[in-house]
Design a protein around this motif. Structure first.
Motif: not given
Length: 511
Positions: A177-184, A186
């Motif tokens: 999940d690309p969105n999960s990577r951004q959250s990670t 952050r």
């Protein structure tokens, strides 16, 4: 030298895209000697079962303590701040039990070299290489109250062991999940800031397990904060190496059992000097990651490659099409940087490659000819050589991806297709079977039967004529033809130039 030959030589000299020294870091072949087999047989009926039983009992105790420690807390609360008070105190017995478990497994000697930096000096520890699920041992060695980690999101939902993962309060990451990577990213930035209540973060930046023959690409997540990091070199000295668990090789149960059957499993953890990024590295996390990888590689005396987790995903995709798993290895990071491709672009090439590759996962000149419905000819050999970058006489998937980007697609322009259509007799708006057969016979030494079969494939409406739209549709489906069209045109122009030159020379002599 012809322009086609010059282009071929130039492509072969593109050193940034030659084959990597390490062909596949995601395969582990375990070679057991006769002595190893005897030892495993004896340990399997004596020590190993006792080790397994004790470990299982201690896991149950771990789970009980972990459940008590996080009882009544929501996932949001676990992610918002570290455990405090009596909950945090329970991490100490959990840590002791964890260390004892690894001792029971045979990890009797865990050697620490160098000096671990404090969280204030280096809020992030970068540990490499990541080769096994046994690597989690380092969290227990360094202490649960002074360490946090990054873990796959799926691990928290694992039966029984999921509770143990949640009590560690890791930074969760989903690799799909690309969105999960951004959250990670952050969350890593938030936890590593000065004054944070969170302990030092331990990160395996490769993001997947490899076979310890090299260091693959480091993901930039640990380096986005732009803060000092402490590189950590991890060495397993067990022979044979039963610890490695990667994409192709012994499975989890095999690794566990064979490791339990070793007399001793020796591990060395070396803390290297804290790496402080310069201004350029603070602005470029990928550069920061490459330079830290270089420091660890030097300490371990290992080469580096640009393989990534995406190569593993391509391996899995390749197996779906009946190809050997290693066919998907393309050194993904280098490919996307040099060619600007995405994972989806490369995945789209796999089914076509699989349809051509009949020679044990590779494309031979005969496979190439069969795919294009052409005989082996000098023109076809020249195009094949453009793909065959190492001159091995066969094209692997990596070479095919590069060839499609550097050879076929650039050649497949509207101008090229229009030129070829006219060359085959299409000035009048269509090509007849006789015209196509004659040109293919002259250009590629193709037999009449083969040329007629190709004509019938292009003439989908069975009118006896090939229109420009039909011709273009077939060329779009097989862009390799565009390179052949260009080569044929170059050869034709060369012959024309030679003829004109001979005529002029004769005229000069006559005059």
């Amino acid at each position: 030298m012809s322009s086609a030959s010059s282009r071929k030589d130039r492509l072969k000299r593109a050193e940034s895209l030659i084959h990597p020294e390490i062909r596949n870091p995601f395969v582990h072949e375990l070679n057991l000697t006769t002595t190893d087999k005897i030892r495993i047989a004896l340990m399997s009926v004596t020590v190993a079962p006792i080790r397994l039983l004790l470990v299982l009992v201690l896991i149950l105790v771990d789970c009980l303590l972990a459940n008590i420690a996080i009882a009544g807390l929501t996932q949001q609360q676990l992610e918002s701040e570290p455990l405090k008070g009596w909950r945090r105190m329970l991490l100490h017995p959990l840590c002791w039990i964890g260390r004892f478990q690894f001792f029971i497994m045979g990890f009797h000697y865990v050697t620490i070299k160098g000096q671990r930096a404090s969280g204030e000096e280096a809020p992030i520890c970068v540990i490499s290489p990541h080769t096994s699920f046994f690597d989690i041992m380092i969290v227990f060695v360094l202490g649960l109250t002074s360490s946090s980690c990054v873990s796959r999101e799926e691990n928290q939902n694992a039966p029984l062991l999921g509770t143990l993962v949640r009590v560690l309060q890791p930074v969760s990451v989903s690799r799909t999940d690309p969105n999960s990577r951004q959250s990670t990213v952050r969350e890593i930035i938030k936890r590593s800031q000065p004054g944070s209540k969170w302990p030092q973060i331990l990160i395996f930046p490769e993001g997947t397990c490899a076979n310890r023959t090299c260091l693959i690409s480091f993901k930039p997540g640990a380096f986005y904060p732009g803060l000092p990091v402490q590189p950590v070199a991890l060495r397993y000295k067990t022979k044979p190496d039963t610890v490695i668990w990667t994409w192709k090789g012994p499975n989890v149960l095999t690794c566990v059992w064979l490791t339990f059957c070793n007399f001793n499993n020796e591990v060395e953890v070396e803390f290297l000097p804290v790496y402080k990024p310069n201004e350029e590295e603070k602005k470029d996390a990928k550069l920061f990651a490459r330079n830290v990888r270089g420091v660890i590689a030097k300490a371990l005396d290992l080469p580096v490659t640009d393989h990534t987790f995406e190569d593993c995903r391509l391996m899995m995709e390749a197996s779906k099409f009946g190809l050997p798993m290693e066919a998907g290895i393309v050194e993904f990071q280098k490919i996307i940087v040099k060619l600007g491709l995405k994972l989806s672009d490369i995945k789209e090439q796999l089914p076509k490659y699989a349809a051509i590759a009949n020679s044990k996962g590779y494309i031979s000149i005969e496979d190439f000819a069969e795919y294009l419905k052409l005989p082996v000819s000098p023109a076809l050999e020249e195009v094949f050589a453009m793909y065959d970058r190492d001159g091995s006489g066969k094209i692997d998937f990596r070479e095919y991806v590069i060839g499609c980007s550097l050879v076929s697609k650039p050649a497949k322009t509207e101008e090229t297709i229009t030129m070829a259509f006219k060359l085959f007799g299409g000035e009048k708006g269509y090509i007849t079977k006789v015209e196509l057969v004659q040109i293919l016979k002259n250009a590629f030494t193709m037999k009449d039967e083969g040329a007629e079969e190709l004509f019938n494939q292009i003439d989908v409406n069975k009118t006896g004529q090939i229109t420009y739209d039909q011709f273009k549709a077939y060329a779009d489906e097989k862009p390799e033809y565009a390179s052949l069209f260009n080569i044929y045109q170059e050869l034709t122009n060369s012959e024309t130039t030679k003829t004109d030159s001979n005529v002029n020379n004769s005229k000069d002599k006559t005059d």
